[in-house]
Design an enzyme around this catalytic site. Sequence first.
Site, short mmCIF file in Angstrom:
data_model
loop_
_atom_site.label_atom_id
_atom_site.label_comp_id
_atom_site.label_asym_id
_atom_site.label_seq_id
_atom_site.Cartn_x
_atom_site.Cartn_y
_atom_site.Cartn_z
N CYS A 77 17.07 2.79 -4.80
CA CYS A 77 17.23 2.84 -3.34
C CYS A 77 18.42 3.72 -2.97
CB CYS A 77 17.37 1.43 -2.76
SG CYS A 77 17.21 1.39 -0.97
N HIS A 176 12.35 -0.52 -4.32
CA HIS A 176 13.02 -1.54 -5.12
C HIS A 176 12.07 -2.06 -6.19
CE1 HIS A 176 16.76 -2.04 -2.85
NE2 HIS A 176 16.04 -1.71 -1.80
N GLU A 178 12.68 -4.06 -8.49
CA GLU A 178 12.99 -5.48 -8.72
C GLU A 178 12.39 -6.37 -7.64
OE1 GLU A 178 14.94 -3.28 -7.42
OE2 GLU A 178 16.32 -4.17 -5.97
#
Lengths: 195, 490
Positions: A77, A176, A178
């Site tokens: 990001c 992202h 994650e």
Amino acid sequence: MKIAIIDYDAGNLRSVANALDLLQIEYFIAKQANDLEAADKIILPGVGAAGSAMQKLISSGFAEAIKQTKKPLLGICLGLQLFADFSEEENTDCLGIIPEKVKLFPPFLKTPQMGWNQVNFTNKSPLFEEIPDASYFYFVHSYYLPTSKYTLAQTDYGITFSSVVQKDNFYATQFHPEKSGELGLKLLSNFCKLC
Amino acid sequence: MLIIPAIDLLNGRCVRLTKGDYASEKIYAENPTQQALAFAQQGAAMIHIVDLDGAKAGKPCNQAVILAIRKSLEIPMQVGGGIRTLSAAQFYLENGIERIIIGTKALEDLDFLNRLIAQFSAKRIVVGMDLREGKVATQGWLKTSDQGYREFLQDLKKVGVSELVVTDIEKDGMLTEPNYALMEEISKLGFNVVASGGVSSLPALQKLKALNVFGAIIGKALYEEKITLKNALRITAKNTLTKRIIPCLDVKNGRTVKGINFENLRDAGDPVALGKYYAEEGADELVFLDITASKEKRKTVKELVSRVAQEIFIPFTVGGGIETTEDIRELLQAGADKISINTIAVKNPKLITEGAKAFGSQCMVVAIDVKKIGDTYKVFIKGGSEETTWEAIAWAKEVEKLGAGEILLTSMDRDGTKAGYDIELLQQITAAVNIPVIASGGAGSQEDLLAGLREGNADAVLAASIFHFKKYTIREVKQFLSSHNLPIRI
């Protein structure tokens, strides 16, 4: 193998650490630049504004260590945007890894771009192993890096921007991983497997 | 599709003519550079400039003005009008003009095009084909040639032309409709067609986009405010961002409330197990709303957030009882992606700004509860028990200004009724702000979700009971919405 997650007070560290826990990948939190010496690979997470992030990276010595490193490094990001020469966000000079300028989305688009968008591969990469082209990943950002020869994947949000980039040992995703479910975890695991 | 706002220059000023008649001149801006900058600032990717004096005179007349615009502007420009010699063409192309438009001269001298394409590439040489009743018009539209356009296009193909600006003079400046059949026919021949003339409404732009037309020039419709550039750019841009489906889980003392029974879920009362189930079903995000009243609240919420973040790898928002930036910090550090505030945002609006500054706008969701009082949408706080002085649109704009990254908009009139979202309210709020809006309150069916996203223009829909009571699975809902052509992640 050990992954260092750079802690420079710029958020979502916990989520990245949680993801690596799930993937059973060994990691530690790097609080200062020389911590990186013990790492095989480095993750530069990031939520927040470019200006304050760069200030912290510079004052902590991380900025210089990142520029010098030959270890595989993954920016996430804001981490991707910091790769650029310059960001329009707070008119910030960034790390200068990729010679491009980060720009604000034009006013006809809602900012931030928030949600799941398609990531279209423009080049092959071991990061994309077992991930279908045009898969969805989760984005939250108001600024973007234009496409260039360092673009590995691009995404359309009114403007076509770089969603994955690579230059030498420097990799980054605008989304992202994650927070992008199974495929996001897959991408993280692919990064951790890079030699 | 490329949207190209037009600037027509006459005596150095920005004007529009009607049907190409020089006597119909109407001045819109004394300073064309300011006009061009305004278009660029709004997000235009290219500007179209016509030197009307030049078109009439057969040689460029407004070069100084055009180069002044070029100097101030960052985006590409295409320029036409009176470019009939190699030196006139080279002048523009060598001074930073991205594309030049050749009109009259193209008809007279194909070799001229051939030489320019060889020197500068086909992408930079645009043929302006102006048609009047199927015939090609020349010299500032003052004359019409005998040549039909199909024959002319064949010639253009032969010399390597790929870029066209096609104007139907009968439609230009008339604020009617473009000539769709013509634009489609020429696009299908393999040209990048920029449609010009009569493009004056958003539906017209949508139709051209659907016909795979390369671009459209808009002039008078912008100046006369028939459409805004912002809306034109928004509806024609290539944008694959999906609409989000967000189940909301109410949590009390660490347990989900509202009775549910899921066969393949051992403990639907466990918010983490339920959240995980929804994530696997395809939920795009989750919202956990804590309604615990006890003193232990903060501790239990933090524990919940930590557990969610360890087990669920999609974004989630936490709301309920957040009062300080310290509260926000704790939850974000525990792994929440966003926090949602409601009453405190009204009582202490500074918290929005402080949170946005410290952690970024993207994690600051402001929940707005709205009830219609008479003809006015009013904002309520404290779980809907207290009316504020804020009117909903004004408050939505205010929270955006203060730094909110998203609005969670609940219609109290519809909440729990299963009568559907308040579409009028959604339309008003989504039109007023430029941050994402989540619709909440009243969804009882898939059709309601569809209406909230399509008619209400919401970016996401939040629903509780239709998922909790298994009226539909998230998967079914997403299939349904996708089958109605909404962009959905499946």
